[in-house]
Write an enzyme that holds these catalytic residues in place. Structure first.
Site, PDB file in Angstrom:
ATOM      1  N   CYS A   9       0.715  -1.450  -0.152  1.00 54.85           N
ATOM      2  CA  CYS A   9       0.108  -0.216  -0.105  1.00 54.85           C
ATOM      3  C   CYS A   9       0.475   0.932  -0.082  1.00 54.85           C
ATOM      4  O   CYS A   9       0.714   2.521  -0.665  1.00 54.85           O
ATOM      5  CB  CYS A   9      -1.104  -0.035   1.336  1.00 54.85           C
ATOM      6  SG  CYS A   9      -2.003  -1.076   1.821  1.00 54.85           S
ATOM      7  N   HIS A  61      18.335  -0.132   3.293  1.00 52.43           N
ATOM      8  CA  HIS A  61      17.173   0.144   2.868  1.00 52.43           C
ATOM      9  C   HIS A  61      16.334  -1.238   3.063  1.00 52.43           C
ATOM     10  O   HIS A  61      15.252  -1.592   3.875  1.00 52.43           O
ATOM     11  CB  HIS A  61      17.241   0.769   1.573  1.00 52.43           C
ATOM     12  CG  HIS A  61      15.738   1.068   1.294  1.00 52.43           C
ATOM     13  ND1 HIS A  61      15.186   2.478   1.628  1.00 52.43           N
ATOM     14  CD2 HIS A  61      14.843   0.489   0.041  1.00 52.43           C
ATOM     15  CE1 HIS A  61      14.039   2.232   1.021  1.00 52.43           C
ATOM     16  NE2 HIS A  61      13.744   0.964  -0.078  1.00 52.43           N
TER      17      HIS A  61
END
Length: 350
Positions: free
Chosen positions: A55, A103
């Site tokens: 999302c 990351h």
């Protein structure tokens, strides 16, 4: 993997760089994902890749022969989403080498999430990796990187309190409903979507005392399965418009490519219940509920960004744990990068 060899990379965009409207443009629907994967697989110089599509982010992790292969991948992605590369470049994230590892671990551990410390992202990253394994788009480098990232993410969640309070979008949404209604015992709740987020929301509503829960899904068998688990009702999706006025709270979390609740549908429902407020929670990406629905009198609409802002007010304690997590990530990244440098295609593992 040395400086002259193949490059470990991640490119994409997330809530950090894009507003909700842009994330809708970038989101890859379930029907498009296999097509995009097939297009990437034919790109010259792209040795390995994994697509993380949630999302709040779309990220492609990969191993490329050179920068031209990375540029080609981004061009294919932009074409698939009908976005100009120049526009995408303004919001994109791009990490190379060890920064890619850092990351990925930050994402998998939840410290890079819109709701810091949220629980869903770890499973979503694992699912993305599993899909890549099934599609055979990962090799020795990404296998090692993802497996070690999972180990480090688990360590962070064990050794810090980053996810204290069982943070999740579903919990934030239901706690907001509880704040507004005060008591959910008599609230009539409709959940549209029987996937993972819908199931989590249903369980969260039930745990906060909601008794009158109804589940609707495009696939009636899915709605019935979830409803049976929760001792709830199942509503045929095609009857949604006719029964919308019967509910006080409607939470939507489908994978539909566009709005399933229009402003017209909401306005029609409110004519049948003018004195009773309607609380709408949009947990989907792209959004399930038309933004214009918020203009209907006595209707209160919240989306993912709204929930994140509410969560921000209560995350100070978790933020203090982020620094502890970053120390672990830095240490693990340095170690893993030393291993990965000897693990590129055509080289021996070091």
């Amino acid at each position: 993997m040395n400086n002259s060899g193949p490059t470990l990379f991640v490119v994409g965009a997330s809530h950090h760089t894009t507003p909700l409207e842009w994330r809708e443009k970038l989101a890859v629907g379930p029907e498009k994902l296999p097509i995009l994967r097939s297009q990437f697989a034919t790109l010259p110089g792209l040795h390995e890749f994994t697509i993380l599509n949630t999302c709040n982010r779309i990220e492609i992790y990969g191993v490329a022969a050179d920068s031209a292969a990375i540029d080609s991948l981004q061009s294919v992605f932009c074409d698939s989403q009908n976005i100009a590369f120049e526009e995408f470049s303004k919001v994109q994230i791009k990490r190379l080498g060890p920064e890619t590892i850092r990351h990925l671990v930050s994402v998998a551990s939840g410290i890079d999430s819109q709701l810091v410390g949220e629980n869903e992202i770890f499973g979503q990253v694992k699912d993305a990796y599993a899909d890549a394994l099934t599609s055979r788009t990962v090799g020795p480098v990404l296998n090692r990187v993802f497996q070690k990232a999972f180990q480090t993410a688990k360590q962070i969640r064990t050794q810090t309190a980053i996810n204290a309070g069982q943070v999740s979008t579903a919990n934030v949404a239901v706690d907001l409903a509880l704040t507004i209604f005060g008591d959910l015992t008599d609230a009539r709740v409709l959940l549209v979507g029987a996937g993972e987020i819908g199931e989590q929301s249903a369980k969260a509503f039930r745990s906060r005392g909601a008794r009158a829960i109804t589940v609707a899904s495009r696939t009636m068998t899915h709605a019935m399965e979830l409803a049976t688990t929760l001792d709830a009702r199942a509503l045929p999706f095609e009857k949604l418009d006719h029964h919308l006025s019967e509910f006080d709270i409607v939470a939507c979390a489908t994978a539909a490519p566009g709005s399933i609740l229009t402003a017209e549908m909401v306005a029609k429902a409110m004519k049948a219940r003018p004195a009773s407020p309607l609380f709408l929670i949009d947990l989907a990406m792209p959004r399930d509920i038309a933004v214009e629905a918020a203009q209907v009198e006595n209707v209160y609409l919240y989306n993912l960004d709204d929930l994140a802002k509410i969560s921000d007010q209560n995350r100070a304690a978790r933020l203090s744990e982020v620094e502890k997590a970053k120390i672990i990530i830095l240490e693990k990244t340095q170690r893993l990068w030393q291993i990965v440098q000897g693990q590129a295609p055509g080289t021996d593992e070091g």
